[in-house]
Motif scaffolding. Sequence first.
Motif: not given
Length: 645
Positions: A566-575, A577-581
């Motif tokens: 879950l932590k790994k998935a959470e980390k990918q989601m944050k990355a 989101a950063k690229a989209k930003k």
Amino acid sequence: MTAIKNNGTAVAVAEKANEVVTAVVVRTLENGVKKAVNIPSDLIEPSNYNARKTFDADALKELAQSISVHGLIQPITLRRKGEKGEHYEIICGERRFRACRMLKLAEIPAIVREATDEQAYDLSISENLQREDVPPMEAAKAYKRLIDTKRYDVASLALQFGKSEKHVYQTLKLCELIKGIANLVKAGKLTASAGIVISKYDKKIQAEILKDRLGEDGQGEWCSISAGVLDGKIQSCYTNHLENYLFDKTPCLKCPHNSTNFDLFATGSGCGRCADKKCLDAKNTAYLVEQAQAVALADPKLVFIGEQYGYENEATQKVRKGGYEFKNVHTYNLSRYPTAPSVPQSADFAKPEDFAKAQDKYGKEQERYSKQTAHLDELKEQGKIRVYAEIGDKGVKLHYKEVASKDTKSNEQLIADLTAKKKRNTELQAEKTAEGVKELLRTDELPESAFTADEETAMYFFMLSKLRRSHYKAVGLKENDYYGLTEEKKLQIASTLTEEQKTVIRRDYLYSHLTDRTATVADTKGGLLLAFAKQHLPKKTAEIEATHAEDYGKKNARLDERIAGLKKAEKQMKADAKAKKTEQPAKAENTAKTVGKTADKAKKATALTAKVAEQPKVIPTPTAGTVHLVTVPPKGKKAEVATAV
């Protein structure tokens, strides 16, 4: 100076106020001639034993004026003081001395005599008492001081000062006044005669009279009445006729608080009045309690009348505390026992024939009284009436009430009822004692001391209740004794325990409290439980810990894996989101350019439209092949039409 001779006395009168005033008294005495001499005033000092303590300022001024005109007729009396006799102490004449000092006389005429302390004391007091204007309170204190020397009594004082023994005795009584009333007599707000009347009563009554009738300022209603009227009012309000009481009054006949004994020279008859209310109440209470106990002893069925909410006199309270039975019964529901007639006394009748008639009447009344009481006693024995005793303020009164047949009880039934009451009283005694002791232990601090053997026995008595059945044998019991382990048996065991048995009981007691409602080993109590188990069963406790550690360790490992995913998935989601930003600003710039071009095109189209609007409009006609051009004229002019083929 002018010399005046009178009765063998030569008097020198000063012409000036500050001139030495000499008075020479010539008198032949047994020890020779005594003459007055002039003594420097600054060598003279007052004595400490002068009875007079107050000096009226106006009276001193009048005396000083008289001395300035006529001279000092009577010289003062002195005695030498000091190791070398360099000073003089006033024996008599302090008032004259003060008046001379007011005139600032350098020397004062005086007779110097030799006198011991006792002689000087007696002379000083005697001289003051012989004055006509001596204040009554000062006279009382002077008499008392002479009495206190043990050299005088009332009779000798009366003889020495030419007073009656009654006068001396009554004056001495003023010394028995409380301070507030004595001050009123000193200030003249209460006469000496009134003070003598009040002094006959004890201090408590005097305080009540001062507060209620006289007032500290002397403005009370009794300050202005005569001594005779005052005496009557005090007797009426603050004393009691002894004749109204039934106890033995023989000791009262010689009591100083008996009104017939207030004045040693007064005569009186009868028992008199008692001014010592405390003593009177104590004697009357003792008599009432004795009478009540005698009545109860004579009739075992008798019940005392109590007041649940009303007033109970001291005798009733004492009898109640004595354990006698009381019931809250109203006397208006009861019948009164007959009262024995009074025996006539010959002294109460002036004529013998009247006394004889009274005796005859008494005989008939006594016969009737005996018949009535005998009949009531018979009914009482049959259980048809119930007798009650009322403890009044002057005696014990008997009442009775008829009992319905259904309520009639035999002696056996009454004994059974009384036995049950006795048993219940014993229970109540124990219950009330327990209640009181618990309250005592709750509110009072226990003293610091060594732990006693009795306390240890009590401790193991309570610990035995937590002893496991498997350990009964260790203390001499069987496992099936669980339901028969009475408190008496526990106390017996607790008082004879060995050290080994005490250890077993303590551990079971500790085990019971450690395991009771303990749900986890993670808190303080659970930690104590775990430590206890490790201490006594370390291997098995370790196995339990290992089993649960392994089981829940595996579960926690799987949970850790899930948490990591879950932590790994959470980390990918944050990355992501950063690229989209990061992409969003470029798109925004392109969009802005496109919008700008569109705006320019819109502007150009608007301008073209405006030009077209300014050109002439062509209006077609229905004629085939012909085109009509119509020019829109300015305002106020006609349109021009052109035709094209």
